[in-house]
Design an enzyme around this catalytic site. Sequence first.
Site, PDB file in Angstrom:
ATOM      1  CB  ALA A  69      42.070  24.801  50.372  1.00 10.33           C
ATOM      2  CE1 TYR A  70      45.168  27.488  42.716  1.00 14.08           C
ATOM      3  CE2 TYR A  70      45.637  29.668  43.600  1.00 14.08           C
ATOM      4  CZ  TYR A  70      45.728  28.742  42.571  1.00 14.08           C
ATOM      5  OH  TYR A  70      46.380  29.072  41.415  1.00 14.08           O
TER       6      TYR A  70
END
Length: 215
Positions: free
Chosen positions: A123-124
């Site tokens: 996600a990052y």
Amino acid sequence: MAVAVHYSGNLQRAQETVDTIVAAGGRAIAVHADVADEGEVAALFDTVEEEFGGIDVVVHAAGIMILSTVAELNFDDFDRMHRTNVRGTFVVDQQAARCVRRGGAIINFSTSVKKLAFPTYAAYAATKGAVDAITLVLAKELRGRDITVNAVAPGPTATDLFLDGKDEATVENLSKLAPLERLGTPVDIAEAVAFLAGPARWVNGQVIYVNGGVI
């Protein structure tokens, strides 16, 4: 350069940075804004222009990192990262595109983990992939204005954001990834930023991997 030190929640850290610059003979102010709030960011840019007479370099380093596997990710955490890392970059870059003077530079922050593909970073890394896209497109949109737009993509670097939640064994293993066999330091990253902010006038529309040779 005179420096406007942006902060969101930690005035004390911002003021410490201002004090360090002033003590070294420089000029600096601390300015508050939520990077994802276009009204607050516009006011920030107005304040800096009024104080210093113009803006030549914007370094957008604000970001948050919440780690989770794809299967277990909490979408509230995903949305928090997206708001700061993606929307925040777009909001700041929009104002930078409107305000930075000829001969200036816009520098965003990406990450080397996009290529390293560590588990729990999906996600990052996805938010930073968006930062890359914004950076490369904006560089072309500013054609004819003599403004460079680049992104710095650090590797494992000894910052609070990176070290938080990692045990000593994990940190030790990560420090061995680079052929230089150490973690990066904030100074290592700052040197790359200073290069892009100053003499690197022929570097434009690039994502610069500053990671000691990890990739």
